[in-house]
Design an enzyme around this catalytic site. Structure first.
Site, PDB file in Angstrom:
ATOM      1  N   ASP A  87       0.851  -1.193   0.000  1.00 30.26           N
ATOM      2  CA  ASP A  87       0.000   0.000   0.000  1.00 30.26           C
ATOM      3  C   ASP A  87       0.889   1.246   0.000  1.00 30.26           C
ATOM      4  O   ASP A  87       1.678   1.448   0.940  1.00 30.26           O
ATOM      5  CB  ASP A  87      -0.861  -0.028   1.269  1.00 30.26           C
ATOM      6  CG  ASP A  87      -2.175   0.687   1.097  1.00 30.26           C
ATOM      7  OD1 ASP A  87      -2.473   1.166  -0.007  1.00 30.26           O
ATOM      8  OD2 ASP A  87      -2.921   0.747   2.106  1.00 30.26           O
ATOM      9  N   GLU A 118      -4.530   5.262  -3.423  1.00 28.31           N
ATOM     10  CA  GLU A 118      -5.879   5.776  -3.171  1.00 28.31           C
ATOM     11  C   GLU A 118      -6.208   6.950  -4.074  1.00 28.31           C
ATOM     12  O   GLU A 118      -5.350   7.822  -4.303  1.00 28.31           O
ATOM     13  CB  GLU A 118      -6.008   6.235  -1.703  1.00 28.31           C
ATOM     14  CG  GLU A 118      -5.907   5.110  -0.707  1.00 28.31           C
ATOM     15  CD  GLU A 118      -6.154   5.585   0.730  1.00 28.31           C
ATOM     16  OE1 GLU A 118      -6.533   6.760   0.951  1.00 28.31           O
ATOM     17  OE2 GLU A 118      -5.972   4.753   1.637  1.00 28.31           O
ATOM     18  N   GLU A 185     -14.470   1.143  -1.012  1.00 24.64           N
ATOM     19  CA  GLU A 185     -14.603   1.169   0.455  1.00 24.64           C
ATOM     20  C   GLU A 185     -15.785   2.044   0.878  1.00 24.64           C
ATOM     21  O   GLU A 185     -15.890   3.208   0.460  1.00 24.64           O
ATOM     22  CB  GLU A 185     -13.307   1.687   1.097  1.00 24.64           C
ATOM     23  CG  GLU A 185     -13.415   1.747   2.624  1.00 24.64           C
ATOM     24  CD  GLU A 185     -12.094   1.841   3.362  1.00 24.64           C
ATOM     25  OE1 GLU A 185     -11.033   1.779   2.718  1.00 24.64           O
ATOM     26  OE2 GLU A 185     -12.140   1.984   4.603  1.00 24.64           O
TER      27      GLU A 185
END
Ligand code: KIV
Length: 278
Positions: A87, A118, A185
């Protein structure tokens, strides 16, 4: 090490094409990676959630590249079959050059197979540059913890038509940029269903309902190891915290009562050897 076959991004895409669901969990260390591998989990994410559930930080923004790489190395030593996702931490992909350099470190220095970042349309050019450098990228939209201040807190995304439209555009932009999968999410399940139907790449839901191609959970949440904040979408499959607490309390009581160590935990020496000392 679990016997099996190394999972690739092509395997995940084939699963979507065949309508087969797959699993992803986070892991941050060697023993957990070994267990996830043995359980047959398809994808392990060394998530920046480690900032909160392992390092005790208030959010994910302050975890560093070096901290991420340290945990990735431990996971890579334990998990041989799952696809391994590193990540990318906050501020490690603010421009394409920096993103390619840091994504490369996850593969070259820490044994990861792919990276996750992200954001939607905003990061699509960056995702494209990383993919073009030969590094597969997983996208992540909806509730994106690295930009939690902009989102106004940990809250469901995509609740009105304009927000849903933006999410759909974000998902398409990431697919066009070459992402091989996208985490969704904390969005309504029917919005996740729309995105999943629209995309040819797999969607991986966390708080996004049953219609995603795959599911992901933070391992500390699902095994009940971290209970400071448990989101609605988490199912606790175990209560490991309770078990650890009970074990530690019993250990303390037994030591204080002179019951531990028992005869079975003790090394002995023959009486005649001991007699030579007197
Ligand atoms: O860091 C993380 O654990 C994540 C998951 C919530 C997908 O990004």
């Amino acid at each position: 090490m679990a016997q099996g076959k190394k999972i690739t991004i092509l395997d995940l895409q084939a699963k979507k094409a065949k309508g087969e669901r797959f699993t992803m969990v986070t892991a941050y260390d060697y023993p957990t990676a070994l267990i996830a591998d043995e359980a047959g989990i398809d994808v392990i994410l060394v998530g920046d959630s480690l900032a909160m559930v392992v390092l005790g930080l208030p959010n994910t923004v302050s975890v560093t590249m070096d901290e991420m790489l340290h945990h990735c190395r431990a996971v890579a030593r334990g998990a041989k079959n799952p696809l391994l996702v590193g990540d990318m931490p906050f501020m490690s992909y603010t421009n394409t050059g920096e993103a390619v350099h840091n994504a490369g470190r996850f593969l070259k220095e820490a044994g990861m197979d792919v990276v996750k970042l992200e954001g939607g349309r905003r990061v699509a050019p960056i995702a494209r540059a990383v993919v073009e450098a030969g590094i597969p990228v997983m996208g992540h939209i909806g509730l994106t913890p690295q930009t939690i201040s902009q989102l106004g807190g940990f809250r469901v995304q995509g609740k009105d038509a304009a927000a849903v439209k933006q999410l759909m555009e974000d998902a398409s932009a990431l697919e066009e940029a070459g992402c091989f999968a996208i985490v969704l999410e904390a969005i309504p399940d029917r919005v996740a269903e729309l995105i999943t139907e629209k995309l040819t790449i797999p969607t991986i839901g966390i708080g996004a309902g049953l219609h995603c191609d795959a599911q992901v959970l933070v391992i500390h949440d699902m095994i009940g190891l971290f209970d400071r904040f448990v989101p609605k979408f988490v199912k606790q499959y175990a209560n490991v915290r309770e078990q650890i607490l009970a074990a530690l309390q019993q250990y303390k009581a037994e030591v204080e009562a002179g019951q531990f160590p028992g005869p079975e935990h003790v090394y002995t020496i023959k009486d005649e050897v001991l007699a030579q000392l007197y």
